[in-house]
Design a protein around this motif. Structure first.
Motif, mmCIF file in Angstrom:
data_model
loop_
_atom_site.group_PDB
_atom_site.id
_atom_site.type_symbol
_atom_site.label_atom_id
_atom_site.label_comp_id
_atom_site.label_asym_id
_atom_site.label_seq_id
_atom_site.Cartn_x
_atom_site.Cartn_y
_atom_site.Cartn_z
ATOM 1 N N LEU A 92 19.117 66.738 -98.105
ATOM 2 C CA LEU A 92 20.531 66.699 -98.473
ATOM 3 C C LEU A 92 21.208 65.435 -97.955
ATOM 4 N N ALA A 93 20.882 65.034 -96.725
ATOM 5 C CA ALA A 93 21.469 63.809 -96.172
ATOM 6 C C ALA A 93 21.108 62.609 -97.034
ATOM 7 N N LEU A 94 19.859 62.544 -97.466
ATOM 8 C CA LEU A 94 19.417 61.427 -98.296
ATOM 9 C C LEU A 94 20.113 61.448 -99.654
ATOM 10 N N GLU A 95 20.197 62.620 -100.257
ATOM 11 C CA GLU A 95 20.814 62.721 -101.583
ATOM 12 C C GLU A 95 22.302 62.399 -101.551
ATOM 13 N N LEU A 96 22.966 62.679 -100.422
ATOM 14 C CA LEU A 96 24.406 62.463 -100.316
ATOM 15 C C LEU A 96 24.762 61.093 -99.749
ATOM 16 N N ALA A 97 23.776 60.361 -99.221
ATOM 17 C CA ALA A 97 24.046 59.085 -98.550
ATOM 18 C C ALA A 97 24.471 58.013 -99.550
ATOM 19 N N ASP A 98 25.051 56.934 -99.003
ATOM 20 C CA ASP A 98 25.439 55.791 -99.824
ATOM 21 C C ASP A 98 24.268 54.851 -100.085
ATOM 22 N N GLY A 99 23.215 54.954 -99.300
ATOM 23 C CA GLY A 99 22.047 54.117 -99.481
ATOM 24 C C GLY A 99 20.969 54.504 -98.488
ATOM 25 N N TYR A 100 19.750 53.991 -98.712
ATOM 26 C CA TYR A 100 18.681 54.286 -97.760
ATOM 27 C C TYR A 100 17.831 53.053 -97.531
ATOM 28 N N LEU A 101 17.180 53.037 -96.363
ATOM 29 C CA LEU A 101 16.251 51.981 -95.980
ATOM 30 C C LEU A 101 14.840 52.573 -95.908
ATOM 31 N N PRO A 115 6.185 50.810 -97.894
ATOM 32 C CA PRO A 115 6.063 51.038 -99.341
ATOM 33 C C PRO A 115 5.445 52.389 -99.681
ATOM 34 N N GLU A 116 4.511 52.872 -98.866
ATOM 35 C CA GLU A 116 3.882 54.164 -99.141
ATOM 36 C C GLU A 116 4.892 55.300 -99.014
ATOM 37 N N VAL A 117 5.751 55.232 -97.984
ATOM 38 C CA VAL A 117 6.786 56.259 -97.813
ATOM 39 C C VAL A 117 7.777 56.190 -98.968
ATOM 40 N N ASP A 118 8.143 54.976 -99.369
ATOM 41 C CA ASP A 118 9.090 54.821 -100.471
ATOM 42 C C ASP A 118 8.523 55.409 -101.761
ATOM 43 N N GLU A 119 7.252 55.159 -102.007
ATOM 44 C CA GLU A 119 6.608 55.723 -103.193
ATOM 45 C C GLU A 119 6.586 57.246 -103.117
ATOM 46 N N TRP A 120 6.325 57.769 -101.916
ATOM 47 C CA TRP A 120 6.326 59.224 -101.733
ATOM 48 C C TRP A 120 7.709 59.807 -102.010
ATOM 49 N N LEU A 121 8.746 59.143 -101.502
ATOM 50 C CA LEU A 121 10.109 59.623 -101.730
ATOM 51 C C LEU A 121 10.426 59.679 -103.219
ATOM 52 N N ARG A 122 10.014 58.682 -103.952
ATOM 53 C CA ARG A 122 10.309 58.634 -105.380
ATOM 54 C C ARG A 122 9.560 59.710 -106.161
ATOM 55 N N GLY A 123 8.513 60.245 -105.562
ATOM 56 C CA GLY A 123 7.766 61.309 -106.221
ATOM 57 C C GLY A 123 8.218 62.709 -105.876
ATOM 58 N N THR A 124 9.202 62.829 -104.971
ATOM 59 C CA THR A 124 9.655 64.161 -104.556
ATOM 60 C C THR A 124 10.556 64.836 -105.582
ATOM 61 N N GLY A 125 11.191 64.054 -106.447
ATOM 62 C CA GLY A 125 12.173 64.631 -107.356
ATOM 63 C C GLY A 125 13.560 64.707 -106.755
ATOM 64 N N TRP A 126 13.723 64.235 -105.521
ATOM 65 C CA TRP A 126 15.049 64.214 -104.895
ATOM 66 C C TRP A 126 15.923 63.168 -105.587
ATOM 67 N N ARG A 127 17.224 63.382 -105.547
ATOM 68 C CA ARG A 127 18.169 62.415 -106.121
ATOM 69 C C ARG A 127 18.411 61.310 -105.084
#
Length: 431
Positions: A106-115, A119-131
């Motif tokens: 929820l914190a990630l979906e509601l945030a103004d941006g993320y760091l 690259p592996e974690v970023d790819e994983w995040l994009r595969g979660t289906g989270w907004r």
């Protein structure tokens, strides 16, 4: 606690720098609430949270327009708990771990941006289906005020107060409603067939008294409990927006205003109010052992075994209450209604600060034995989650909830001893 603005005007919120000064439930949001309160005083342009869950309250404040208007919330996604859990294949997850996963999402979906430097974690995040919010290469210290459209004229809100026989608490509740900063109100006291002389006299007295808003008493012919009393109240209410508060609780002066603003600014269907838990028979007043309860609103699987949605104090459109059929009689009627709403795709939100006092008494239904109340409502909650499963898996939520409850029962004797020791230590410390 205070947070220092660092080079470039960016404030890094590190877990080791956050020291909660008030008890919070659920406990995994204690640092998040403390961080949010500290940021209110720091006027930071950008706050970077090094632990994802710690950003939850700040992000909710931004979403609901109830705080941090000039602070950009950025989440550093170096260690998502869910990714670690999946890699470790743990056989059991505690409520706190499940809650932390939900708070991070929820914190990630509601945030103004993320760091995300990996690259592996970023790819994983994009595969979660989270907004996901925009991905940032580096944090910027420039202050970004979230522009809000002019709020419309405040509509009338109906406040429903279920009531049955108790005369000692209702005056505190009504006097709190009389102090509301949100003025266009009507109050409906939904009496569940009170027959005592004291209760009948009190209901007659409040109807004769002058209030800042119209007050009506709706009386049921039989004592059917708070769920049906609430239903009788909102169906008799005249406003298109309805909120509820129990007769033994006390609203903060800005309760309705905060809920209305949160719903309006966020665009959510329902705004849920957090609570400050206190003990006592008289007026609500801050005490050292008070606890702040913060709703998650959308806890996913955790909502089956623990009420992280919120309580009865929530601002609803009456059309949605009508669509859902209102409250269903249950030991966990408010939990059940919010779970049904979430499972039907209703969007829930909550201001991070509490909006009312929740009175804990020895005779209260939930205060006396909350675990027993929860366990008795599990079959109804399991049915809500089962609606989304194929027919041959419909018993799975009930099996999961029942198994988890059994694990908790086995651990309860040890936990009770520890809680008893902590309570004794607190009493000694006060002397």
């Amino acid at each position: 606690m205070t947070l220092e603005r660092e080079q470039g005007g960016v404030t890094f919120v590190r877990p080791e720098d956050v020291r909660p000064d008030v008890a919070v439930t659920p406990p995994y949001l204690a640092r998040s609430y403390a961080s949010y309160r500290a940021l209110q005083d720091s006027h930071a342009g950008t706050a970077v949270f090094l632990e994802m869950a710690d950003a939850y309250c700040a992000a909710r404040a931004r979403e609901t327009g109830t705080g941090l208007p000039a602070t950009r919330v950025v989440v550093d996604c170096r260690r998502p708990t869910l990714r670690t859990i999946i890699a470790e294949r743990r056989p059991f997850l505690s409520k706190n771990v499940l809650g932390r996963i939900a708070a991070e999402r929820l914190a990630l979906e509601l945030a103004d941006g993320y760091l995300c430097a990996d690259p592996e974690v970023d790819e994983w995040l994009r595969g979660t289906g989270w907004r996901l919010p925009p991905r940032l290469e580096e944090p910027s210290g420039s202050e970004v005020r979230r522009d809000e459209a002019a709020l419309p004229r405040e509509p009338v809100v109906s406040v429903v107060v279920p009531y049955h026989e108790r005369t000692q608490y209702l005056p505190f509740c009504l006097e709190g409603l009389a102090r509301q900063t949100y003025r266009p109100l009507e109050v409906v006291v939904a009496d569940s067939a009170s027959t005592s002389t004291g209760a009948r006299a009190q209901l007659a007295e409040i109807q004769q008294r002058s209030w800042p808003w119209p007050l009506r008493v709706v009386t049921s012919s039989s004592p059917n409990g708070p769920a049906l009393a609430r239903n009788a109240g909102w169906t008799a209410a005249k406003a298109e927006l309805v909120t509820f508060i129990d007769d033994d609780d006390v609203p903060f002066d800005d309760m309705v205003e905060r809920l209305w603003r949160a719903r309006q600014v966020s665009g959510a269907d329902v705004a849920v109010g957090g609570a400050r838990l206190f003990r006592g028979e008289g007026p609500a007043a801050p005490q050292a052992d008070d606890v702040v309860r913060i709703p998650l609103c959308d806890p996913y699987e955790l909502g089956l075994i623990s009420n992280q949605y919120g309580g009865p104090v929530a601002l609803w459109p009456r059309t949605l209450l009508d669509h859902l059929g209102g409250f269903i009689p249950s030991p966990v009627e408010d939990w059940l209604l919010l779970a049904r709403a979430a499972q039907h795709g209703v969007r829930l939100t909550a201001p991070p600060d509490p909006v009312h006092w929740y009175r804990q008494t020895r005779t209260g239904r939930h205060s006396a034995d909350p675990v027993k109340m929860r366990d008795s409502g599990l079959p109804q909650l399991a049915d809500v989650f089962a609606e989304r499963l194929p027919g041959d898996l419909r018993l799975l939520p009930l099996l999961a909830a029942g198994a988890y409850a059994e694990l908790e029962r086995r651990a309860r004797p040890r936990r009770s001893r520890l809680q008893g020791l902590r309570s004794f230590a607190r009493r000694v410390a006060r002397r």
